[in-house]
Design an enzyme around this catalytic site. Structure first.
Site, PDB file in Angstrom:
ATOM      1  N   ARG A   1      38.721  37.792  36.891  1.00 27.59           N
ATOM      2  CA  ARG A   1      38.668  36.761  35.489  1.00 27.59           C
ATOM      3  C   ARG A   1      37.403  35.727  35.845  1.00 27.59           C
ATOM      4  O   ARG A   1      36.729  35.655  34.939  1.00 27.59           O
ATOM      5  CB  ARG A   1      39.791  35.893  35.391  1.00 27.59           C
ATOM      6  CG  ARG A   1      40.909  36.618  34.722  1.00 27.59           C
ATOM      7  CD  ARG A   1      42.096  35.981  34.368  1.00 27.59           C
ATOM      8  NE  ARG A   1      42.196  34.762  33.372  1.00 27.59           N
ATOM      9  CZ  ARG A   1      42.919  33.851  33.229  1.00 27.59           C
ATOM     10  NH1 ARG A   1      43.871  33.637  33.877  1.00 27.59           N
ATOM     11  NH2 ARG A   1      42.615  33.079  32.124  1.00 27.59           N
TER      12      ARG A   1
ATOM     13  N   CYS B   1      41.385  26.031  36.312  1.00 29.30           N
ATOM     14  CA  CYS B   1      41.630  27.426  36.140  1.00 29.30           C
ATOM     15  C   CYS B   1      41.535  28.025  34.701  1.00 29.30           C
ATOM     16  O   CYS B   1      40.567  27.744  34.057  1.00 29.30           O
ATOM     17  CB  CYS B   1      43.218  27.539  36.819  1.00 29.30           C
ATOM     18  SG  CYS B   1      44.250  26.351  35.777  1.00 29.30           S
TER      19      CYS B   1
END
Length: 280
Positions: free
Chosen positions: A178, A234
């Site tokens: 990611r 995050c």
């Protein structure tokens, strides 16, 4: 470890009057799964706090997928659950400590020092044959005083400045794919904030699923200076929290959370997106 307690530590203290146990189990994309798991069995005395209902405020244009709850609303929710300002609060989940760490961070942000994350999680507790119940505790309303610690939080402007000038180290807590922009299962854009380095949050745990000790955590962050300003993010400000705890355990004192995280960053048209491997 001053923020992490073992299952045995909790087993020995779970019935002490000032100890409050918070069950923070939650599965992304299955918003009722955590509560259902709690109803099917939990640590005796534990109250359930839901990531989206209790530990976040409703989603809006900015703020990311799990915006911070309003402190007054959270204090009221805690008080209703019988959690007082002088309680020692121990949070657990079954997601490696990710959701429990969100509660840890929120309570610390509200000025509450006596908060801990239980190592390993509910399944390990169950496998150890420690007590489990379906009884829901009677919640006697209490009062929860709060005093927000603004120095723990980074704004999008702080992050823009860090990205542009290196005024703080940006840590991306998502997994490497990611971070690199190779896949993005949740958010509208793939990639990372330019200049950020990748420290996947699950690497705070050892192969046995337990939190790493202080020496291992110091080793993990060895490239960072102890006095560096650090901003952790995050996807939505949840899985960054274990990294915040790990940095504190390793002796870093200037650590902020960018609570809106990647999902907030990409909500601003002008914010740049980087892709590719870890530059850290």
């Amino acid at each position: 470890m001053k923020n992490i307690v073992s299952m045995r530590w909790l087993l020995a203290r779970m019935y002490e009057p000032d100890v409050v146990i918070a069950d923070c189990r939650f599965l992304l994309g299955q918003p009722t799964a955590g509560r259902e798991a709690y109803e099917a069995g939990h640590i005796p005395g534990a109250v359930y706090l839901d990531l989206e209902q209790d530990l976040s405020s409703p989603v809006s244009t900015h703020g990311g997928r799990h915006p911070l709850p309003d402190p007054a609303a959270l204090a009221s929710r805690l008080a209703k659950a019988g959690i007082s300002s002088n309680a020692r609060i121990v949070a657990y989940d079954d997601q490696g400590g990710m959701n429990a760490s969100r509660l840890w961070w929120l309570l610390r942000y509200m000025g509450h020092e006596q908060v801990y994350v239980m190592d390993e999680g509910f399944t390990a507790w169950q496998n150890a044959k420690f007590p489990v119940t379906t009884d829901v505790p009677v919640q006697i309303p209490s009062s929860f005083e709060w005093n927000v610690q603004p120095q723990m939080l980074a704004s999008v402007e702080d992050v823009q400045q860090a990205s542009a000038s290196g005024s703080a180290v940006l840590i991306d807590s998502r997994d490497a794919r990611r971070y690199a922009g190779l896949e993005e299962p949740i958010d509208a854009k793939a990639g990372h904030i330019p200049g950020a380095v990748n420290y996947f949050w699950k690497d705070v745990l050892g192969a046995d699923g337990r939190w790493s000790g202080v020496e291992a955590l110091e080793e993990r962050f060895v490239k960072l200076g102890k006095d560096d300003a650090i901003i952790v993010y995050c996807g939505s400000g949840v899985s960054a929290c274990p990294n915040v705890i790990a940095l504190e355990e390793a002796g870093y004192s200037n650590v902020k959370l960018y609570s809106g995280s990647w999902s907030d960053w990409i909500s601003y048209e002008g914010n740049a997106v980087a892709t590719g491997e870890n530059s850290g």
